[in-house]
Scaffold this motif. Structure first.
Motif, PDB file in Angstrom:
ATOM      1  N   PHE A  38       0.810  -1.217   0.000  1.00 41.14           N
ATOM      2  CA  PHE A  38       0.000   0.000   0.000  1.00 41.14           C
ATOM      3  C   PHE A  38       0.845   1.270   0.000  1.00 41.14           C
ATOM      4  O   PHE A  38       1.880   1.354   0.667  1.00 41.14           O
ATOM      5  N   ILE A  40       0.132   4.710   1.274  1.00 38.45           N
ATOM      6  CA  ILE A  40      -0.851   5.362   2.142  1.00 38.45           C
ATOM      7  C   ILE A  40      -0.512   6.840   2.291  1.00 38.45           C
ATOM      8  O   ILE A  40       0.611   7.197   2.653  1.00 38.45           O
ATOM      9  N   VAL A  69      -3.949   4.522  -1.166  1.00 38.29           N
ATOM     10  CA  VAL A  69      -4.941   4.766  -0.127  1.00 38.29           C
ATOM     11  C   VAL A  69      -4.827   6.220   0.310  1.00 38.29           C
ATOM     12  O   VAL A  69      -3.713   6.721   0.542  1.00 38.29           O
ATOM     13  N   ILE A  99      -9.676   3.997  -1.390  1.00 35.91           N
ATOM     14  CA  ILE A  99      -8.655   3.128  -1.967  1.00 35.91           C
ATOM     15  C   ILE A  99      -8.883   3.038  -3.466  1.00 35.91           C
ATOM     16  O   ILE A  99     -10.031   3.020  -3.929  1.00 35.91           O
ATOM     17  N   TRP A 101      -8.345   0.864  -6.839  1.00 35.01           N
ATOM     18  CA  TRP A 101      -8.066  -0.506  -7.278  1.00 35.01           C
ATOM     19  C   TRP A 101      -8.228  -0.580  -8.793  1.00 35.01           C
ATOM     20  O   TRP A 101      -9.259  -0.186  -9.331  1.00 35.01           O
ATOM     21  N   LEU A 208      -7.721  -2.645   5.315  1.00 28.82           N
ATOM     22  CA  LEU A 208      -6.874  -2.730   4.120  1.00 28.82           C
ATOM     23  C   LEU A 208      -6.518  -4.181   3.798  1.00 28.82           C
ATOM     24  O   LEU A 208      -6.526  -4.583   2.629  1.00 28.82           O
TER      25      LEU A 208
END
Length: 287
Positions: A38, A40, A69, A99, A101, A208
């Protein structure tokens, strides 16, 4: 870092609560096996984490294998389904994040995506609370029939691919009465459900991990893989309901099922019908 703030719960009484501010490193400490997956980003204040990712997705820093994220302490323009306003309050009242994707398949293949995100929230919130957390089609999270969390999925891309989804999640942690009074439905929060102040970093980390697991399976198998689990969480399965549509029309029936595309099935006076839009409301009689 810990903060203590006074939070208005009733007309003239205050609770002093402890807040764990969002911290990227602390989140990653809770998920060491997933820490390199991730990217973040934590903001103190932002208009909308969904907007941020929608506006930034094509930048070079996102064109890699990391899952982006965005989380914020405060959103001043947060929104829910059908462009409803999301009331987030001030520091520590909520956990709001989004998030991004990416999918090789197109938008047309992503039906049921918002429903599987609901499964993620039920799994995680039950692990921190109790089993009395359920879903309301399509993706509201309920505790004792009061809204605890919500989801907003926004899709971009081509019909046949590639495409991407920005998935926004908002969870009530400790909402003051002054915020609840502005929301035109029954709402609750984790503090009210559990009597505990939870570390938002820990819960975000757990979310997450589950998002990664569930979305990876969704890519392979679609919503049908999750359908039975989703139905086991549906608060209104087998209930008499009214389904309200955006054009103010409605239909009454008994919730019977969901289809593989995530649409809801009702047994109506005209037989079994399927719908992919609308909001469920319990009927006042014959429930």
């Amino acid at each position: 870092m810990l903060l203590y703030i006074s939070c208005l719960r009733k007309f003239d009484s205050f609770d002093v609560i402890k807040i764990n501010l969002l911290n990227r490193n602390k989140i990653l400490e809770f998920i060491p096996c997933y820490s390199k997956i991730f990217n973040i980003k934590i903001f103190n204040i932002i208009d909308s984490t969904n907007n941020y990712l929608l506006n930034k997705f094509d930048k070079s820093e996102y064109n890699n294998n990391l899952i982006v994220v965005a989380a914020s302490e405060i959103q001043f323009n947060g929104r829910g389904r059908e462009n409803r306003k999301w009331y987030g309050g001030t520091l520590g009242n909520t956990l709001t994040f989004s998030i991004l994707w990416r999918f090789e398949k197109g938008v047309s293949s992503l039906s049921g995506l918002s429903l599987v995100i609901g499964i993620v929230l039920v799994r995680v919130l039950r692990s921190f609370s109790d089993s009395n957390i359920y879903l309301k089609w399509p993706n509201d999270i309920l505790h004792d029939n009061s809204k605890l969390a919500g989801i907003l999925v926004e899709l971009r891309g081509k019909i046949h691919g590639p495409s991407f989804a920005v998935i926004g999640i908002g969870i009530n942690f400790h909402l003051p009465f002054s915020i609840k009074s502005h929301i035109q439905q029954k709402v609750t929060d984790l503090f009210q459900c559990t009597g505990k102040v939870h570390d938002r970093n820990e819960i975000l980390g757990a979310l997450l991990v589950q998002l990664y697991i569930v979305l990876s399976d969704f890519v392979k198998y679609g919503f049908s893989y999750f359908k039975n689990e989703w139905m086991s969480y549906h608060a209104y399965q087998g209930k008499n309901v009214t389904l309200l549509f955006p054009d103010n029309k409605s239909v009454v029936g008994v919730v019977d099922d969901v289809n593989d595309d995530g649409s809801i099935c009702l047994i109506t006076p005209n037989g079994k019908q399927s719908y992919n839009t609308g909001n469920i409301s319990m009927r006042l009689k014959n429930n």
